[in-house]
Design a protein around this motif. Sequence first.
Motif, mmCIF file in Angstrom:
data_model
loop_
_atom_site.group_PDB
_atom_site.id
_atom_site.type_symbol
_atom_site.label_atom_id
_atom_site.label_comp_id
_atom_site.label_asym_id
_atom_site.label_seq_id
_atom_site.Cartn_x
_atom_site.Cartn_y
_atom_site.Cartn_z
ATOM 1 N N THR A 63 0.843 -1.194 0.000
ATOM 2 C CA THR A 63 0.000 0.000 0.000
ATOM 3 C C THR A 63 0.877 1.243 0.000
ATOM 4 O O THR A 63 2.021 1.219 0.486
ATOM 5 C CB THR A 63 -0.943 0.002 1.229
ATOM 6 N N SER A 64 0.363 2.330 -0.530
ATOM 7 C CA SER A 64 1.147 3.565 -0.667
ATOM 8 C C SER A 64 1.650 4.119 0.663
ATOM 9 O O SER A 64 2.789 4.608 0.732
ATOM 10 C CB SER A 64 0.322 4.628 -1.395
ATOM 11 N N PRO A 65 0.848 4.105 1.761
ATOM 12 C CA PRO A 65 1.363 4.636 3.021
ATOM 13 C C PRO A 65 2.670 4.002 3.474
ATOM 14 O O PRO A 65 3.535 4.680 4.019
ATOM 15 C CB PRO A 65 0.220 4.336 4.009
ATOM 16 N N ASN A 66 2.839 2.704 3.240
ATOM 17 C CA ASN A 66 4.091 2.045 3.638
ATOM 18 C C ASN A 66 5.282 2.624 2.893
ATOM 19 O O ASN A 66 6.351 2.849 3.467
ATOM 20 C CB ASN A 66 3.993 0.540 3.374
ATOM 21 N N ILE A 67 5.107 2.844 1.595
ATOM 22 C CA ILE A 67 6.198 3.398 0.775
ATOM 23 C C ILE A 67 6.543 4.807 1.244
ATOM 24 O O ILE A 67 7.720 5.174 1.358
ATOM 25 C CB ILE A 67 5.795 3.401 -0.714
ATOM 26 N N LEU A 68 5.517 5.596 1.556
ATOM 27 C CA LEU A 68 5.748 6.983 1.965
ATOM 28 C C LEU A 68 6.392 7.067 3.345
ATOM 29 O O LEU A 68 7.276 7.895 3.572
ATOM 30 C CB LEU A 68 4.423 7.750 1.947
ATOM 31 N N VAL A 69 5.947 6.215 4.269
ATOM 32 C CA VAL A 69 6.562 6.203 5.598
ATOM 33 C C VAL A 69 8.024 5.801 5.495
ATOM 34 O O VAL A 69 8.885 6.335 6.210
ATOM 35 C CB VAL A 69 5.786 5.262 6.541
ATOM 36 N N SER A 70 8.326 4.873 4.608
ATOM 37 C CA SER A 70 9.712 4.465 4.393
ATOM 38 C C SER A 70 10.559 5.644 3.925
ATOM 39 O O SER A 70 11.703 5.819 4.362
ATOM 40 C CB SER A 70 9.762 3.336 3.359
ATOM 41 N N LYS A 71 9.976 6.471 3.048
ATOM 42 C CA LYS A 71 10.702 7.663 2.562
ATOM 43 C C LYS A 71 10.944 8.659 3.694
ATOM 44 O O LYS A 71 12.043 9.210 3.821
ATOM 45 C CB LYS A 71 9.906 8.321 1.443
ATOM 46 N N VAL A 72 9.917 8.876 4.536
ATOM 47 C CA VAL A 72 10.071 9.811 5.659
ATOM 48 C C VAL A 72 11.157 9.308 6.603
ATOM 49 O O VAL A 72 11.977 10.092 7.102
ATOM 50 C CB VAL A 72 8.735 9.995 6.399
ATOM 51 N N ARG A 73 11.196 8.006 6.853
ATOM 52 C CA ARG A 73 12.240 7.447 7.729
ATOM 53 C C ARG A 73 13.630 7.669 7.131
ATOM 54 O O ARG A 73 14.586 7.988 7.849
ATOM 55 C CB ARG A 73 12.009 5.950 7.942
ATOM 56 N N GLU A 74 13.734 7.518 5.822
ATOM 57 C CA GLU A 74 15.032 7.754 5.183
ATOM 58 C C GLU A 74 15.447 9.214 5.331
ATOM 59 O O GLU A 74 16.619 9.521 5.580
ATOM 60 C CB GLU A 74 14.957 7.374 3.707
ATOM 61 N N ASP A 89 10.737 4.965 15.210
ATOM 62 C CA ASP A 89 10.231 3.882 14.354
ATOM 63 C C ASP A 89 8.820 3.426 14.725
ATOM 64 O O ASP A 89 7.960 3.284 13.841
ATOM 65 C CB ASP A 89 11.191 2.688 14.369
ATOM 66 N N PRO A 90 8.514 3.150 16.002
ATOM 67 C CA PRO A 90 7.138 2.732 16.312
ATOM 68 C C PRO A 90 6.099 3.800 16.003
ATOM 69 O O PRO A 90 4.968 3.477 15.636
ATOM 70 C CB PRO A 90 7.186 2.421 17.818
ATOM 71 N N PHE A 91 6.465 5.066 16.102
ATOM 72 C CA PHE A 91 5.520 6.141 15.797
ATOM 73 C C PHE A 91 5.278 6.232 14.286
ATOM 74 O O PHE A 91 4.156 6.484 13.847
ATOM 75 C CB PHE A 91 6.032 7.472 16.346
ATOM 76 N N LEU A 92 6.345 6.021 13.500
ATOM 77 C CA LEU A 92 6.173 5.987 12.042
ATOM 78 C C LEU A 92 5.332 4.787 11.631
ATOM 79 O O LEU A 92 4.459 4.880 10.758
ATOM 80 C CB LEU A 92 7.542 5.936 11.353
ATOM 81 N N MET A 93 5.578 3.643 12.256
ATOM 82 C CA MET A 93 4.782 2.448 11.970
ATOM 83 C C MET A 93 3.309 2.682 12.338
ATOM 84 O O MET A 93 2.398 2.201 11.653
ATOM 85 C CB MET A 93 5.323 1.245 12.751
ATOM 86 N N ALA A 94 3.073 3.397 13.417
ATOM 87 C CA ALA A 94 1.710 3.686 13.846
ATOM 88 C C ALA A 94 0.967 4.511 12.800
ATOM 89 O O ALA A 94 -0.210 4.265 12.506
ATOM 90 C CB ALA A 94 1.724 4.415 15.186
ATOM 91 N N VAL A 95 1.657 5.500 12.216
ATOM 92 C CA VAL A 95 1.041 6.321 11.171
ATOM 93 C C VAL A 95 0.730 5.462 9.939
ATOM 94 O O VAL A 95 -0.354 5.561 9.346
ATOM 95 C CB VAL A 95 1.953 7.498 10.790
ATOM 96 N N ALA A 96 1.686 4.612 9.540
ATOM 97 C CA ALA A 96 1.463 3.748 8.381
ATOM 98 C C ALA A 96 0.266 2.837 8.603
ATOM 99 O O ALA A 96 -0.581 2.663 7.719
ATOM 100 C CB ALA A 96 2.719 2.916 8.102
#
Length: 581
Positions: A143-154, A517-524
């Motif tokens: 899903t798109s949110p996973n890809i976008l959260v990955s970009k924000v983490r980078e 990381d857990p907060f980014l995962m929560a948003v995704a």
Amino acid sequence: MAVTIGLFIWGRLPYDLIALIALLAGVIIGIIPAAEAFSGFGDDVVIIVATALLVSAAVARSGAVETAMRPLLRNLKGTQSQVTVLVLAVTALSMVTKNVGALAMLMPVAAQLSRRTGTPLSFMLMPMAFGSLIGGIVTLVGTSPNILVSKVREDILGKPFGMFDYAPVGIVIAVLGVVFLSFAYRLLPDRRAASRSMDAAFTLEEYATEARVPEGSPFVGRTVAELEALAEGGLRVTTVIRERFRRHAPRPDEALAAEDVLLLSGEPEDLERVVARARLRLAGEEVAEDETDEGEAAVAEGVVTADSALIGRTPAEAQLLGRHGLQLLAVSRRGHRLDRRLRRLRFEAGDVLILKAAPERLAPSLGELRVLPLSQRDVALGSRKRSWIPILVLAAAMVLVAAHVVPVAVAFAGAAALMLLLRVMTTEEAYESIEWPVIVLLAALIPVSNAIQATGGSDLIAAGLQRVAGEVPPLAAVAMMIVLAMAVTPFLNNAATVLVMAPIAASLAKRLGLNPDPFLMAVALGAACDFLTPIGHQCNTLVMGPGGYRFGDYWRLGLPLSILVVVVGTPMIALVWGLGG
């Protein structure tokens, strides 16, 4: 940003236009450098989303998943077994393809099961839609949110999430979600009457087509009943023409012979399935097999208008193939059962035709003949796209990414290029499969999202959230982010939700001295799991009409599923990623 969110909620302007307005406003104000205004169009995340959509469409067009499931579906008699298998299939498929594509692939299967067994379609479609959403959270490309959260983490930590970093949390939620949906469909109303009336508004009479049984067909020597069984009651062999002139209505136990010409009647999906699996040759394809490049052919459905030059003429008299380059594959005539060969049929106003041609000739020829294209249904008859190649290419791309051989963008761009080289789909179909408004939305909002971080906007909003989150345990703060993302997504596109909230979540974690990381995962997780309205995600919207659902029906099943995601997802995120700073 407040104005942008307000425009999203207002809903009067397209999402992509709002994103472009936000981008230009940022440039005018000066928070986005003009030189970087369109950097989002070259961002890896845009390439990943576009190519993932293309690869997903190729898998959908191949029909491989439907072919693999068909033997299993024959044994599904009860409602619970049907719902369980369909939800499990769409959930598993959404892990590796776009969830909307996975749902679209299996909706016709659910409709066939409903017709055959009498199970209300409303019991199947919403659980399938929700299954596609929870399946998408398992992998990076689901899903798109996973890809976008990955970009924000980078951007924040210098390293993106990997292909299967989402899996430990996602699989647990997916498994429990499938179990829940397998029983909770009982919360849904029986909308059988509504869905039937909805279907009736758009259902045409059956199509008639003509096909030959070639020497190499596996159905030489097998019976008419066995051929019809491939469509599970959705197709009839109306006439058999043998030795060119002998024609008769066949008995169910009559054996088919090589070179028999069959007149078939059924829906396009059933006709296409039988023609492909029995390796029949459509009459329209045989006429032009040397004149049209099979790999570059497009198929369209169109209605003969009252001023069409086709009226009263046969295909040969109208020079359908010689002058216009159109191959006639099937015809539907409301109120009439067609029992003559296609080459002898005289067209009438209102006839619905399935035509095949080179992509560059299709639209001009339809316009010249006054044949109005129908966009309501995706017609695959005669396309011959059934293949396991897309599945193998997708699997290879995911293995390369998981093994860190190539980046995600390179792997999926390569997979897309390979699909086109192998002629799994045409270039026109490839461009049509990409949701360009979503691509523009992402490309325009990426610089805006970066600007929010660079100007301290994320820290400003996070400071406000800290007043609440600072008073509760860290686990509750993670749950709060999931709930906030779930609450915002129905009003914003889920991609926009992530681009706005992920930087805020990371800033909040930093202020609380916790691991981001857990907060980014929560948003995704929250952005991907919108179960409460029909408008928050395309999957929910897609099933609303066919299932006969009303707006309030989504709460019946969606609210308990949302609670399940929060209750299970919060401790799983903490367990896998750790809350310590």
